[in-house]
Design a protein around this motif. Structure first.
Motif, PDB file in Angstrom:
ATOM      1  N   PRO A 169       0.807  -1.233   0.000  1.00 29.95           N
ATOM      2  CA  PRO A 169       0.000   0.000   0.000  1.00 29.95           C
ATOM      3  C   PRO A 169       0.840   1.284   0.000  1.00 29.95           C
ATOM      4  N   GLN A 170       2.122   1.192   0.337  1.00 32.32           N
ATOM      5  CA  GLN A 170       2.992   2.379   0.304  1.00 32.32           C
ATOM      6  C   GLN A 170       3.576   2.642  -1.084  1.00 32.32           C
ATOM      7  N   PHE A 171       3.415   1.703  -1.993  1.00 33.94           N
ATOM      8  CA  PHE A 171       3.970   1.917  -3.340  1.00 33.94           C
ATOM      9  C   PHE A 171       3.229   3.092  -3.988  1.00 33.94           C
ATOM     10  N   HIS A 172       3.944   3.836  -4.841  1.00 38.33           N
ATOM     11  CA  HIS A 172       3.314   4.982  -5.508  1.00 38.33           C
ATOM     12  C   HIS A 172       3.828   5.106  -6.937  1.00 38.33           C
ATOM     13  N   GLU A 173       3.109   5.892  -7.727  1.00 39.87           N
ATOM     14  CA  GLU A 173       3.436   5.950  -9.156  1.00 39.87           C
ATOM     15  C   GLU A 173       4.652   6.802  -9.453  1.00 39.87           C
ATOM     16  N   GLY A 174       5.203   7.443  -8.401  1.00 40.54           N
ATOM     17  CA  GLY A 174       6.442   8.213  -8.583  1.00 40.54           C
ATOM     18  C   GLY A 174       7.580   7.316  -9.044  1.00 40.54           C
ATOM     19  N   LEU A 175       7.527   6.052  -8.620  1.00 42.53           N
ATOM     20  CA  LEU A 175       8.559   5.147  -9.115  1.00 42.53           C
ATOM     21  C   LEU A 175       8.021   4.505 -10.401  1.00 42.53           C
ATOM     22  N   ASP A 176       8.436   5.057 -11.527  1.00 41.31           N
ATOM     23  CA  ASP A 176       7.917   4.577 -12.811  1.00 41.31           C
ATOM     24  C   ASP A 176       8.973   3.736 -13.524  1.00 41.31           C
ATOM     25  N   ASP A 177       8.717   3.410 -14.790  1.00 43.34           N
ATOM     26  CA  ASP A 177       9.639   2.540 -15.524  1.00 43.34           C
ATOM     27  C   ASP A 177      11.029   3.151 -15.675  1.00 43.34           C
ATOM     28  N   ARG A 178      11.087   4.487 -15.820  1.00 45.08           N
ATOM     29  CA  ARG A 178      12.417   5.093 -15.982  1.00 45.08           C
ATOM     30  C   ARG A 178      13.213   5.025 -14.682  1.00 45.08           C
ATOM     31  N   ALA A 179      12.547   5.335 -13.592  1.00 45.58           N
ATOM     32  CA  ALA A 179      13.235   5.274 -12.286  1.00 45.58           C
ATOM     33  C   ALA A 179      13.685   3.844 -12.007  1.00 45.58           C
TER      34      ALA A 179
END
Ligand SMILES: C[S@@+](CC[C@H](N)C(=O)[O-])C[C@H]1O[C@@H](n2cnc3c(N)ncnc32)[C@H](O)[C@@H]1O
Ligand code: SF4
Length: 462
Positions: A29-39
């Motif tokens: 539940p702490q995962f977020h979309e800030g970490l995307d494929d590029r990151a």
């Protein structure tokens, strides 16, 4: 390290709150979309170049099943249309290619896991094809040191499937069993005669598989202590090296097919507790040790050995060895753990395919761990895997003073200490035999996110 376990029903009733199962920390539940494929790609590439090269672990999620088991809470797609699997394989190949480019060729894949859904939904030729694809984009370990495992539904194997898997390099197998009782099987829409399971075990052993696991569930409709005891006896006839005894998570609001299960048929809380008590007694009498969180193993299985050696890890598949490997995840919903990040793939097949059509990795969310996350992950992992925390070892690894950072956490455990579930003394926290069924309650004291997040979305302890 403590491998004993004491069952105390009064304590279990009192501590039966909802909580995470800590297959990761921080939890999903702490995962977020800030970490995307590029990151993700950046994080992955930064793990190259270590001396010696860090091995990899691969997870491949095969989401398909032929028929639905009513209780099922897994990420799956139930379909009789095999073309859907062929389409999936086309995209899996593209994903493997994109992922493979991120990792240097000197990084051996020492651990591989196929999960699902039902990986053996794939036909034998396609299983072979998946291994060819992986072998083209990753350097698969071909030595005896490799640990290649697969989840099998014994109803979904052809006569040649298990020998083929052995030939392809698999040496660990996990069989979905759930319950041997025909009435229970009917009530959950999973008819699986004992002979079908026995045959799969026999074939696995004949083909060099070193460890066989059974998944069983307690809390299913029509189960009683009596029926479940018979199920355990049948399981013990086959003596799997490992057993996972899952507590049935009944969440019909979230999983539609669970509405096909009649609530009146479910064992009540007292019966479930009695089933758990019987299970623990029967398995420990038969020589199994309790690893933690639903898992039992024979003392000479590598899981039990890793626990005694202090090298066990907890991951998305439960418990495993080789904590130091970076985990690369392929397939819809799959979660990877690379460097100090977690990353999860898109869940819906169409969205997953569309991303790959755009030439991009299907990662849609994740998390880069802060220093505090890494510290707490280490403590929680020690608890979940080894039922203890050595303060000096944590201080040395993270450059902190344990009492300063975790004073509050240790105070939160005072009640459990008074109840004889944990001991805090001489620079150590030990989970005592009576507290070992409550590992998650102990771990929750160290979770920095629980206060803000609430606990309603988690399953109960028992
Ligand atoms: C992906 S399945 C295993 C492989 C294969 N699909 C099979 O069923 O044989 C993973 C396991 O999750 C467990 N499981 C599924 N739904 C569950 C639920 N609602 N509560 C507890 N355990 C569950 C079952 O024991 C199942 O074997
Ligand atoms: S338990 Fe296994 S076979 Fe049954 S629906 Fe779930 S994933 Fe498919």
């Amino acid at each position: 390290m403590e491998q004993r376990l004491v069952f105390d029903p009064e304590i279990l009733r009192r501590y039966d709150v909802s909580g995470p199962r800590y297959t990761s920390y921080p939890t999903a539940p702490q995962f977020h979309e800030g970490l995307d494929d590029r990151a993700y790609a950046e994080a992955a590439q930064s793990t190259n170049g270590a001396e010696p090269a860090r091995p990899l672990s691969l997870y491949v999620h095969v989401p398909f099943c032929d028929t639905v088991c009513f209780y099922c809470a897994c990420n799956k797609v139930v379909t009789g249309n095999y073309q859907r699997a062929q389409r999936y394989l086309h995209y899996l190949e593209r994903e493997a290619e994109l992922q493979g480019e991120l990792f240097d060729w000197d990084r051996r894949v020492g651990q591989l896991h196929f999960g699902g859904g039902t990986p053996t939904y794939l036909g034998d030729e396609d299983l072979r094809r998946v291994m060819e694809i992986l072998g083209r984009h990753f350097r698969l370990d071909d030595s005896d040191a490799r640990e290649f495992s697969i989840e099998i539904d014994p109803r979904a194997v052809r006569p040649g499937t298990i020998p083929l898997l052995g030939e392809l390099g698999f040496n660990r197998i996990s069989l979905g069993v759930q319950d041997f009782d025909p009435d229970v099987q009917r009530a959950v829409n999973r008819i699986q005669p004992f002979e079908v399971t026995a045959k799969a075990v026999e074939q696995a052993r004949a083909n060099g598989f070193e460890s066989t696991n059974f998944d069983l569930i307690y809390g299913l409709p029509l189960q009683t202590v009596e029926t479940y005891t018979r199920t355990l006896e049948r399981a013990l006839e086959l003596r799997p090296e490992r057993l996972a005894i899952y507590n049935y998570a009944h969440l019909p609001q979230m999983f539609k097919t669970q509405r096909q299960i009649r609530e009146a048929d479910l064992p009540d809380a007292a019966e479930k507790l009695a089933i758990l008590e019987t299970t623990i007694k029967r398995l420990t009498d038969a020589g199994y040790v309790y690893i933690g969180m639903d898992h039992f193993a024979l003392p000479d299985d590598e899981l039990a050995e890793a626990q005694r050696a202090g090298t066990l890890q907890r991951n998305f598949q439960g418990y495993s060895t080789r904590a130091e490997y970076d985990l690369v995840a392929l397939g819809p919903t799959a979660i990877g753990k690379v460097g100090a990040t977690y990353s999860q793939n898109l869940r819906e097949l169409d969205a997953y395919y569309a991303r790959l059509d755009a030439g991009r990795l299907p990662v849609f969310r994740g998390l880069a761990l802060s220093a505090d996350d890494r510290l707490r992950r280490d403590v929680i992992s020690e608890l979940m895997c080894h039922s203890r925390v050595d303060f000096a070892a944590i201080e040395a690894r993270h450059g902190i003073v344990f009492g300063e950072v975790f004073g509050d956490a240790l105070r939160r455990l005072q009640g459990m200490e008074a109840d004889g579930l944990v001991r805090i003394a001489r620079g150590r926290l030990d989970v005592l035999p009576r507290g070992r069924l409550l590992l998650r309650n102990v771990a929750m004291a160290f979770d920095a996110y629980l206060a803000t997040e609430g606990q309603q979305r988690y399953s109960k302890v028992v």
